[in-house]
Every structure is written in structure tokens, then in C-alpha cells.
Design a protein around this motif. Structure first.
Motif, PDB file in Angstrom:
ATOM      1  N   ARG A 100       7.573  29.174 -13.100  1.00 35.94           N
ATOM      2  CA  ARG A 100       8.563  28.097 -13.162  1.00 35.94           C
ATOM      3  C   ARG A 100       9.908  28.602 -13.676  1.00 35.94           C
ATOM      4  O   ARG A 100      10.961  28.294 -13.103  1.00 35.94           O
ATOM      5  N   ASN A 101       9.875  29.402 -14.742  1.00 35.48           N
ATOM      6  CA  ASN A 101      11.116  29.868 -15.355  1.00 35.48           C
ATOM      7  C   ASN A 101      10.862  31.196 -16.071  1.00 35.48           C
ATOM      8  O   ASN A 101      10.826  31.256 -17.304  1.00 35.48           O
ATOM      9  N   PRO A 102      10.686  32.283 -15.330  1.00 28.92           N
ATOM     10  CA  PRO A 102      10.311  33.554 -15.963  1.00 28.92           C
ATOM     11  C   PRO A 102      11.374  34.125 -16.891  1.00 28.92           C
ATOM     12  O   PRO A 102      11.041  34.862 -17.822  1.00 28.92           O
ATOM     13  N   ARG A 103      12.638  33.797 -16.672  1.00 24.49           N
ATOM     14  CA  ARG A 103      13.676  34.412 -17.509  1.00 24.49           C
ATOM     15  C   ARG A 103      13.708  33.864 -18.930  1.00 24.49           C
ATOM     16  O   ARG A 103      14.418  34.387 -19.792  1.00 24.49           O
ATOM     17  N   GLN A 104      12.907  32.841 -19.222  1.00 24.74           N
ATOM     18  CA  GLN A 104      12.828  32.338 -20.598  1.00 24.74           C
ATOM     19  C   GLN A 104      12.121  33.328 -21.515  1.00 24.74           C
ATOM     20  O   GLN A 104      12.236  33.240 -22.738  1.00 24.74           O
ATOM     21  N   PHE A 105      11.382  34.298 -20.940  1.00 20.08           N
ATOM     22  CA  PHE A 105      10.559  35.189 -21.745  1.00 20.08           C
ATOM     23  C   PHE A 105      11.251  36.526 -21.993  1.00 20.08           C
ATOM     24  O   PHE A 105      11.936  37.063 -21.122  1.00 20.08           O
ATOM     25  N   ASP A 106      11.024  37.057 -23.182  1.00 18.41           N
ATOM     26  CA  ASP A 106      11.472  38.400 -23.541  1.00 18.41           C
ATOM     27  C   ASP A 106      10.248  39.301 -23.698  1.00 18.41           C
ATOM     28  O   ASP A 106       9.982  40.157 -22.866  1.00 18.41           O
ATOM     29  N   VAL A 107       9.463  39.087 -24.749  1.00 22.27           N
ATOM     30  CA  VAL A 107       8.204  39.798 -24.954  1.00 22.27           C
ATOM     31  C   VAL A 107       7.091  38.765 -25.027  1.00 22.27           C
ATOM     32  O   VAL A 107       7.187  37.788 -25.787  1.00 22.27           O
ATOM     33  N   MET A 108       6.050  38.951 -24.234  1.00 22.98           N
ATOM     34  CA  MET A 108       4.887  38.065 -24.251  1.00 22.98           C
ATOM     35  C   MET A 108       3.689  38.893 -24.681  1.00 22.98           C
ATOM     36  O   MET A 108       3.419  39.955 -24.118  1.00 22.98           O
ATOM     37  N   VAL A 109       2.953  38.443 -25.704  1.00 28.65           N
ATOM     38  CA  VAL A 109       1.805  39.189 -26.208  1.00 28.65           C
ATOM     39  C   VAL A 109       0.545  38.351 -26.060  1.00 28.65           C
ATOM     40  O   VAL A 109       0.542  37.145 -26.323  1.00 28.65           O
ATOM     41  N   THR A 110      -0.530  39.013 -25.618  1.00 30.19           N
ATOM     42  CA  THR A 110      -1.765  38.275 -25.407  1.00 30.19           C
ATOM     43  C   THR A 110      -2.952  39.222 -25.390  1.00 30.19           C
ATOM     44  O   THR A 110      -2.798  40.453 -25.449  1.00 30.19           O
ATOM     45  N   GLU A 111      -4.155  38.646 -25.318  1.00 31.06           N
ATOM     46  CA  GLU A 111      -5.365  39.465 -25.367  1.00 31.06           C
ATOM     47  C   GLU A 111      -5.658  40.076 -23.991  1.00 31.06           C
ATOM     48  O   GLU A 111      -4.931  39.863 -23.026  1.00 31.06           O
ATOM     49  N   ASN A 112      -6.743  40.835 -23.926  1.00 30.83           N
ATOM     50  CA  ASN A 112      -7.006  41.720 -22.792  1.00 30.83           C
ATOM     51  C   ASN A 112      -7.121  40.990 -21.456  1.00 30.83           C
ATOM     52  O   ASN A 112      -6.399  41.306 -20.500  1.00 30.83           O
ATOM     53  N   LEU A 113      -8.022  40.038 -21.353  1.00 27.42           N
ATOM     54  CA  LEU A 113      -8.240  39.352 -20.077  1.00 27.42           C
ATOM     55  C   LEU A 113      -7.018  38.548 -19.663  1.00 27.42           C
ATOM     56  O   LEU A 113      -6.585  38.612 -18.500  1.00 27.42           O
ATOM     57  N   PHE A 114      -6.444  37.790 -20.582  1.00 27.58           N
ATOM     58  CA  PHE A 114      -5.273  36.983 -20.245  1.00 27.58           C
ATOM     59  C   PHE A 114      -4.113  37.879 -19.790  1.00 27.58           C
ATOM     60  O   PHE A 114      -3.380  37.536 -18.860  1.00 27.58           O
ATOM     61  N   GLY A 115      -3.945  39.016 -20.453  1.00 26.80           N
ATOM     62  CA  GLY A 115      -2.865  39.925 -20.068  1.00 26.80           C
ATOM     63  C   GLY A 115      -3.064  40.508 -18.696  1.00 26.80           C
ATOM     64  O   GLY A 115      -2.096  40.707 -17.944  1.00 26.80           O
ATOM     65  N   ASP A 116      -4.310  40.795 -18.339  1.00 25.84           N
ATOM     66  CA  ASP A 116      -4.636  41.295 -17.008  1.00 25.84           C
ATOM     67  C   ASP A 116      -4.217  40.282 -15.944  1.00 25.84           C
ATOM     68  O   ASP A 116      -3.565  40.623 -14.945  1.00 25.84           O
ATOM     69  N   ILE A 117      -4.547  39.036 -16.162  1.00 31.50           N
ATOM     70  CA  ILE A 117      -4.261  37.983 -15.190  1.00 31.50           C
ATOM     71  C   ILE A 117      -2.768  37.654 -15.145  1.00 31.50           C
ATOM     72  O   ILE A 117      -2.161  37.574 -14.065  1.00 31.50           O
ATOM     73  N   TRP A 169      -6.574  34.217 -33.147  1.00 33.30           N
ATOM     74  CA  TRP A 169      -5.408  34.919 -32.593  1.00 33.30           C
ATOM     75  C   TRP A 169      -4.113  34.295 -33.128  1.00 33.30           C
ATOM     76  O   TRP A 169      -3.247  34.975 -33.667  1.00 33.30           O
ATOM     77  N   ARG A 170      -3.996  32.972 -32.985  1.00 34.81           N
ATOM     78  CA  ARG A 170      -2.760  32.309 -33.392  1.00 34.81           C
ATOM     79  C   ARG A 170      -2.564  32.375 -34.911  1.00 34.81           C
ATOM     80  O   ARG A 170      -1.455  32.645 -35.387  1.00 34.81           O
ATOM     81  N   ASP A 171      -3.625  32.156 -35.669  1.00 36.78           N
ATOM     82  CA  ASP A 171      -3.514  32.223 -37.131  1.00 36.78           C
ATOM     83  C   ASP A 171      -3.016  33.599 -37.577  1.00 36.78           C
ATOM     84  O   ASP A 171      -2.163  33.707 -38.470  1.00 36.78           O
ATOM     85  N   GLU A 187      -7.462  43.873 -35.213  1.00 39.49           N
ATOM     86  CA  GLU A 187      -7.101  44.203 -33.830  1.00 39.49           C
ATOM     87  C   GLU A 187      -5.983  43.297 -33.329  1.00 39.49           C
ATOM     88  O   GLU A 187      -5.078  43.741 -32.613  1.00 39.49           O
ATOM     89  N   ILE A 188      -6.032  42.029 -33.712  1.00 37.63           N
ATOM     90  CA  ILE A 188      -4.975  41.091 -33.305  1.00 37.63           C
ATOM     91  C   ILE A 188      -3.665  41.442 -33.990  1.00 37.63           C
ATOM     92  O   ILE A 188      -2.598  41.462 -33.362  1.00 37.63           O
ATOM     93  N   GLU A 189      -3.736  41.747 -35.278  1.00 34.12           N
ATOM     94  CA  GLU A 189      -2.515  42.030 -36.033  1.00 34.12           C
ATOM     95  C   GLU A 189      -1.788  43.257 -35.494  1.00 34.12           C
ATOM     96  O   GLU A 189      -0.567  43.269 -35.376  1.00 34.12           O
ATOM     97  N   ARG A 190      -2.529  44.294 -35.125  1.00 37.53           N
ATOM     98  CA  ARG A 190      -1.835  45.516 -34.701  1.00 37.53           C
ATOM     99  C   ARG A 190      -1.151  45.347 -33.343  1.00 37.53           C
ATOM    100  O   ARG A 190      -0.091  45.921 -33.108  1.00 37.53           O
ATOM    101  N   ILE A 191      -1.731  44.546 -32.440  1.00 40.25           N
ATOM    102  CA  ILE A 191      -1.043  44.345 -31.157  1.00 40.25           C
ATOM    103  C   ILE A 191       0.135  43.394 -31.340  1.00 40.25           C
ATOM    104  O   ILE A 191       1.186  43.552 -30.703  1.00 40.25           O
ATOM    105  N   ALA A 192       0.002  42.429 -32.237  1.00 41.02           N
ATOM    106  CA  ALA A 192       1.130  41.544 -32.532  1.00 41.02           C
ATOM    107  C   ALA A 192       2.276  42.333 -33.157  1.00 41.02           C
ATOM    108  O   ALA A 192       3.450  42.114 -32.835  1.00 41.02           O
ATOM    109  N   ARG A 193       1.944  43.258 -34.028  1.00 44.16           N
ATOM    110  CA  ARG A 193       2.968  44.099 -34.656  1.00 44.16           C
ATOM    111  C   ARG A 193       3.725  44.894 -33.587  1.00 44.16           C
ATOM    112  O   ARG A 193       4.955  45.017 -33.628  1.00 44.16           O
ATOM    113  N   ALA A 194       2.988  45.445 -32.631  1.00 45.70           N
ATOM    114  CA  ALA A 194       3.627  46.194 -31.544  1.00 45.70           C
ATOM    115  C   ALA A 194       4.590  45.304 -30.771  1.00 45.70           C
ATOM    116  O   ALA A 194       5.686  45.738 -30.382  1.00 45.70           O
TER     117      ALA A 194
END
Length: 367
Positions: free
Chosen positions: A232-249, A201-203, A167-174
Motif C-alpha cells: 500500500r505504501n512501502p516508502r513509509q518504512f526505513d528499517v523493518m525487523v521481524t522473526e525468521n518466517l515472517f521475514g522470509d515471506i 517479541w514485542r515486550d 535472540e530477540i534482543e540481539r536482532i532488535a539491536r542490529a
């Protein structure tokens, strides 16, 4: 021909979807986008008519649709419904059973709306990122879960965060695939310094990166630091990937970069397939029952969600860009709902904002 199902749902859902449907109809009539549209009751409106939050007939239309345009779910009236009838969250059901595991939440700072954000203009400038949220696993779906009464009379609650490496690998691939179409940067967010979930997740993300995506720049943040970095500096990010709860917040946190949560669209997608992919499009702001029925809700998050539908379901990115440009032009002209109005500035209602978008689409179409 693509099948589009409209589920307006609860709260401000019917108000914003009414304006989105005007835009949908405009693209059908003026731009020749071919679709078969069907509307069904969902949530409280369905309960009042059918004594069912989502009928089996509606579920069959969900299964048959290529795309769902969704309004919102949630209302104080749910407390009046028997528990067994509301025990299953029907939005989570759609996410799980349609396997809509990819949730895309684009965050773009529109220059004209810088005065609507609590962040300084120099912080916002250049922000253009996408949060990729895993949507069909994690804490929202894990078992065991529930509240129990202990022998001593106290109560205990259990929720379980469960992920497999698949499940982690497929969302990371996306996320990596999306980054290759943008600025080629992925930031993976976890809480691996405390949670075993974050360690796996990180591994898994690192292993996939090393195996297939070394051309993409990969960085990592713990979720608490990620929240701080977004403001603080939102323009540093391009694509941010994370799990369900963290992404919601984090996506709600990032809404301030867009000026208001009312501006935030989203797309929930299944894996690409030769037969097409399932998709659900919705603004992220929720049902907002405190303003429902007042005609003041911002429909732009919903309208921009349809722009994502044009890009991902209809594979017509040029039409999506036309709609996005119309929205940017409208707010640049000073037409604002209450949530994005400048301090002390004039605001318009939901219908008036819909009027403005359709007028601007007409103008761009004729140009």
C-alpha cells in the motif's frame, strides 16, 4: 587478505554466480580489492561427483572463509538422493553453525524499473527500506518437529517456533543500530495478538528501545497488516525487523517494489567482532529449476549481493556504491532480463546482462 568461498549450488545458481564472478574479478583487477577466492561444489553437483551434498573438506573451507558467495539450493533431483544424505539442510546448517542471525534484505525502487512492477509508480516512488530478518532461530530450527502417523491412521505434523529474549534482543539491536545510519526509524513486526511468541517479541523490543535506543522512532505492526502496508505504501518504512518466517515471506512480498525478485540481494551476518564477522551473501530468488539452464536468469540480485559483500566484509562502501550505480545505469539504459523487461519489450540473457554490468563498470572507472 579476506577469504571468499564461492558455492554456486543448484538450479540457476551456477549461471548467476558465473556473472557475479566476472564482477568480482573486475574489482580485483581494476580496483585492487584484495581477496583469496576459492570455488567448491555444493548440492546436486557435489552429489554427482562426491556422493555428498557438502563434503567435510568443503565445510572446513566454510569455517575458514570470511565471506561466502552463495547461488541457490533446491532441485527436483534431491528426491533421488537417499533421505539420510539430504536430511540436513546445508544452507540452514551454515546459518546456524556460523551464527548468521542477522539477515539484511534491502528493498529499493529503481525509477527505471517502475514499469516492471505490478504496483503503480506513485506507490513505488521513494521506496528505500531494509528488512532485518532473524535468521538462526524460530520455526526453521525449533524442535520438536516432524510428521507422525496417529493410531487412527491420520497424519499429524508438528513444527515449533522457539525464541529466547536474548535472540530477540540481539536482532532488535542490529535493527536499531542500522536505523541510526539511515532515517532513524524501526518498524517491528510480530503476531502478538495471537501468538505468545509475538508477545515476547514485542515486550523485548520495547524494553531494549526504552533502555538504549529512545532516539530511534519505533513502531509496531502485526505481520498481516505489515504485508498489506508494504504494497500500500512501502516508502513509509526505513528499517523493518521481524522473526525468521515472517521475514522470509515479507521480503518476497517487498520484491515487487524492486521490480522483480531477481533484483533482490541479501547479506547474512554474524555479530560484529574484533576478529571480523562471518557472512554469507545470496540473492533471495532461490534455485528456479523451471528456468535453469536456459540462460535467461537475472544475475543482478547476485551481483548486488556482492555489492553488500564489498560494504560489509571488505568495509569498502565506496566500491559497493560504484557497483550499485553500474547496475542502476544498466537497467536505466533499457537492458533487461526477461523478468524485468517492459511489457512487449526486448530482453537479454544472463551472460548479456553480465556483459552490460562489466562494460558499465569500465565506463564509470574511466570517468
Amino acid at each position: 587478505m579476506k577469504k571468499v568461498l564461492v558455492l554456486a549450488g543448484d538450479g540457476i545458481g551456477p549461471e548467476i554466480l558465473a556473472q557475479t564472478m566476472r564482477v568480482v574479478q573486475w574489482f580485483v583487477e581494476q580496483r585492487g580489492v584484495k581477496m583469496e577466492v576459492r570455488e567448491e561444489l555444493f548440492g546436486i553437483s557435489a552429489w554427482k561427483k562426491y556422493q555428498n551434498l557438502m563434503r567435510d573438506e568443503t565445510w572446513q573451507h566454510v569455517l575458514a572463509s570470511d565471506a561466502i558467495l552463495f547461488g541457490a539450493t533446491g532441485s527436483p533431483e534431491y528426491e533421488k538422493i537417499p533421505y539420510e544424505a539430504r536430511r540436513q539442510d546445508q544452507l540452514l546448517r551454515m546459518r546456524k553453525e556460523l551464527d548468521l542471525f542477522i539477515n539484511l534484505r534491502p528493498v529499493k525502487a529503481i525509477k527505471a524499473l517502475q514499469d516492471s512492477s505490478t504496483l503503480r509508480p506513485e506507490v513505488l516512488e521513494g521506496t528505500d527500506m531494509v528488512l532485518v530478518r532473524e535468521l538462526s532461530a524460530g520455526l526453521y530450527f525449533g524442535t520438536p518437529r516432524g510428521i507422525e502417523t496417529l493410531p487412527d491412521g491420520h497424519r499429524r505434523v508438528v513444527n515449533t517456533m522457539v525464541y529466547t529474549d536474548t535472540e530477540i534482543e540481539r536482532i532488535a539491536r542490529a535493527a536499531f543500530e542500522l536505523a541510526r545510519t539511515r532515517r532513524n526509524k524501526v518498524c517491528s513486526v510480530d503476531k502478538g495478538n495471537v501468538l505468545e511468541n509475538g508477545q515476547l517479541w514485542r515486550d523485548t523490543v520495547v524494553a531494549l528501545h526504552q533502555k538504549e535506543y529512545r532516539d530511534v522512532e519505533l513502531t509496531h505492526l502485526y505481520v498481516d497488516n505489515a504485508a498489506m502496508q508494504i504494497v500500500r505504501n512501502p516508502r513509509q518504512f526505513d528499517v523493518m525487523v521481524t522473526e525468521n518466517l515472517f521475514g522470509d515471506i515479507l521480503s518476497d512480498c517487498a520484491a515487487m517494489c524492486a521490480g522483480s525478485i531477481g533484483m533482490m540481494p541479501s547479506a547474512s551476518l554474524s555479530a560484529p567482532a574484533a576478529s571480523g564477522r562471518k557472512a554469507l551473501y545470496e540473492p533471495i530468488h532461490g534455485s528456479a529449476p523451471d528456468i535453469a539452464g536456459q540462460g535467461i536468469a537475472n544475475p543482478l540480485g547476485s551481483i548486488l549481493s556482492f555489492a553488500m559483500c564489498l560494504a560489509h566484509t571488505f568495509n569498502q562502501p565506496q566500491e559497493a556504491k560504484l557497483l550499485e550505480q553500474a547496475v542502476e545505469n544498466v537497467v536505466a539504459a533499457g537492458i533487461r532480463t526477461r523478468d524485468i523487461a517492459a511489457p512487449g519489450g526486448k530482453s537479454v540473457g544472463t551472460v548479456e546482462m553480465g556483459d552490460a554490468v562489466v562494460r558499465e563498470l569500465d565506463r564509470l572507472h574511466r570517468a
